[in-house]
Design a protein around this motif. Sequence first.
Motif, PDB file in Angstrom:
ATOM      1  N   TRP A 120      11.758 -29.581 -12.554  1.00  0.00           N
ATOM      2  CA  TRP A 120      12.904 -30.327 -13.076  1.00  0.00           C
ATOM      3  C   TRP A 120      12.954 -31.739 -12.503  1.00  0.00           C
ATOM      4  O   TRP A 120      12.603 -31.949 -11.339  1.00  0.00           O
ATOM      5  CB  TRP A 120      14.203 -29.603 -12.731  1.00  0.00           C
ATOM      6  N   PRO A 121      13.405 -32.701 -13.308  1.00  0.00           N
ATOM      7  CA  PRO A 121      13.573 -34.064 -12.778  1.00  0.00           C
ATOM      8  C   PRO A 121      14.553 -34.055 -11.609  1.00  0.00           C
ATOM      9  O   PRO A 121      15.571 -33.376 -11.642  1.00  0.00           O
ATOM     10  CB  PRO A 121      14.168 -34.845 -13.960  1.00  0.00           C
ATOM     11  N   ARG A 122      14.209 -34.801 -10.587  1.00  0.00           N
ATOM     12  CA  ARG A 122      15.070 -34.924  -9.412  1.00  0.00           C
ATOM     13  C   ARG A 122      15.631 -36.336  -9.381  1.00  0.00           C
ATOM     14  O   ARG A 122      15.110 -37.218  -8.701  1.00  0.00           O
ATOM     15  CB  ARG A 122      14.273 -34.591  -8.149  1.00  0.00           C
ATOM     16  N   LEU A 123      16.673 -36.535 -10.149  1.00  0.00           N
ATOM     17  CA  LEU A 123      17.329 -37.837 -10.231  1.00  0.00           C
ATOM     18  C   LEU A 123      18.740 -37.706  -9.681  1.00  0.00           C
ATOM     19  O   LEU A 123      19.415 -36.716  -9.947  1.00  0.00           O
ATOM     20  CB  LEU A 123      17.402 -38.307 -11.691  1.00  0.00           C
ATOM     21  N   ASP A 124      19.179 -38.706  -8.950  1.00  0.00           N
ATOM     22  CA  ASP A 124      20.528 -38.704  -8.403  1.00  0.00           C
ATOM     23  C   ASP A 124      21.472 -39.301  -9.449  1.00  0.00           C
ATOM     24  O   ASP A 124      21.896 -40.457  -9.343  1.00  0.00           O
ATOM     25  CB  ASP A 124      20.563 -39.502  -7.099  1.00  0.00           C
ATOM     26  N   VAL A 125      21.731 -38.512 -10.499  1.00  0.00           N
ATOM     27  CA  VAL A 125      22.580 -38.942 -11.617  1.00  0.00           C
ATOM     28  C   VAL A 125      23.472 -37.765 -12.014  1.00  0.00           C
ATOM     29  O   VAL A 125      23.177 -36.613 -11.666  1.00  0.00           O
ATOM     30  CB  VAL A 125      21.725 -39.398 -12.829  1.00  0.00           C
ATOM     31  N   PRO A 126      24.563 -38.033 -12.742  1.00  0.00           N
ATOM     32  CA  PRO A 126      25.373 -36.909 -13.233  1.00  0.00           C
ATOM     33  C   PRO A 126      24.496 -35.959 -14.050  1.00  0.00           C
ATOM     34  O   PRO A 126      23.721 -36.387 -14.909  1.00  0.00           O
ATOM     35  CB  PRO A 126      26.426 -37.586 -14.106  1.00  0.00           C
ATOM     36  N   THR A 127      24.621 -34.662 -13.752  1.00  0.00           N
ATOM     37  CA  THR A 127      23.732 -33.663 -14.352  1.00  0.00           C
ATOM     38  C   THR A 127      24.538 -32.489 -14.890  1.00  0.00           C
ATOM     39  O   THR A 127      25.480 -32.033 -14.252  1.00  0.00           O
ATOM     40  CB  THR A 127      22.725 -33.158 -13.296  1.00  0.00           C
ATOM     41  N   LEU A 128      24.149 -32.021 -16.073  1.00  0.00           N
ATOM     42  CA  LEU A 128      24.745 -30.845 -16.691  1.00  0.00           C
ATOM     43  C   LEU A 128      23.647 -29.828 -16.934  1.00  0.00           C
ATOM     44  O   LEU A 128      22.646 -30.126 -17.584  1.00  0.00           O
ATOM     45  CB  LEU A 128      25.414 -31.216 -18.022  1.00  0.00           C
ATOM     46  N   ASP A 129      23.831 -28.626 -16.401  1.00  0.00           N
ATOM     47  CA  ASP A 129      22.920 -27.520 -16.685  1.00  0.00           C
ATOM     48  C   ASP A 129      23.506 -26.719 -17.839  1.00  0.00           C
ATOM     49  O   ASP A 129      24.652 -26.282 -17.758  1.00  0.00           O
ATOM     50  CB  ASP A 129      22.765 -26.614 -15.461  1.00  0.00           C
ATOM     51  N   LEU A 130      22.728 -26.581 -18.901  1.00  0.00           N
ATOM     52  CA  LEU A 130      23.166 -25.837 -20.087  1.00  0.00           C
ATOM     53  C   LEU A 130      22.249 -24.664 -20.338  1.00  0.00           C
ATOM     54  O   LEU A 130      21.029 -24.818 -20.328  1.00  0.00           O
ATOM     55  CB  LEU A 130      23.106 -26.730 -21.327  1.00  0.00           C
ATOM     56  N   THR A 131      22.824 -23.527 -20.598  1.00  0.00           N
ATOM     57  CA  THR A 131      22.047 -22.385 -21.048  1.00  0.00           C
ATOM     58  C   THR A 131      22.082 -22.405 -22.570  1.00  0.00           C
ATOM     59  O   THR A 131      23.162 -22.374 -23.167  1.00  0.00           O
ATOM     60  CB  THR A 131      22.643 -21.072 -20.508  1.00  0.00           C
ATOM     61  N   THR A 132      20.917 -22.482 -23.180  1.00  0.00           N
ATOM     62  CA  THR A 132      20.859 -22.583 -24.634  1.00  0.00           C
ATOM     63  C   THR A 132      20.700 -21.224 -25.305  1.00  0.00           C
ATOM     64  O   THR A 132      20.382 -21.146 -26.486  1.00  0.00           O
ATOM     65  CB  THR A 132      19.731 -23.535 -25.079  1.00  0.00           C
TER      66      THR A 132
END
Length: 182
Positions: free
Chosen positions: A149-161
């Motif tokens: 997974w990208p490791r960026l220090d930004v707002p992140t949303l984990d979605l289960t599709t």
Amino acid sequence: MPKPILTVISGPPGAGKSTLARGLTERLGLPAISRDELKQGLVDTLQEQLTDDVHHWLDLRALDLFFDLLTTLVEGEVSCIAEAAYQDQLWSPGLEPLLPRARVLLIRCRVDRARARHRQDRRLGTDPRRAAHRDEAHLQAAGTEPFDWPRLDVPTLDLTTDTDPAVTLARAAGFVQSLRGR
């Protein structure tokens, strides 16, 4: 002038990234750039046998085009959606230069392996353009390597599709819209 929003959609093959990007484009009225669609356009232009060497060239060319387009949009102050199977080591060098110029959001699409495989099988059997993406090789390797997974220090949303697509789309749209006013 506020910075444009760059919504990055990531996930392994079959995670629902393209479906989510199309839904967000319709709901939010933002342009979407898809690495897979760029690669399919290159395949259409080449009209060649897709050997391993050609695939390698297509991968590199599509990656360059993808980030060139995103850079142009961000520099033009256009909020947009960027969809690809971002993995940290390969994609972060292209994303990091955009961080100071855009408000970058990350949506990570997660899916059960069996459902991802079913989606890949289905599209492989119904979409001849998928030859551009070596889906057969991805299916054979499925589950053998962890997704980076990208490791960026930004707002992140984990979605289960795996859930209702309308619910998934509503959550993603709400996430992007919540950051529009900031």
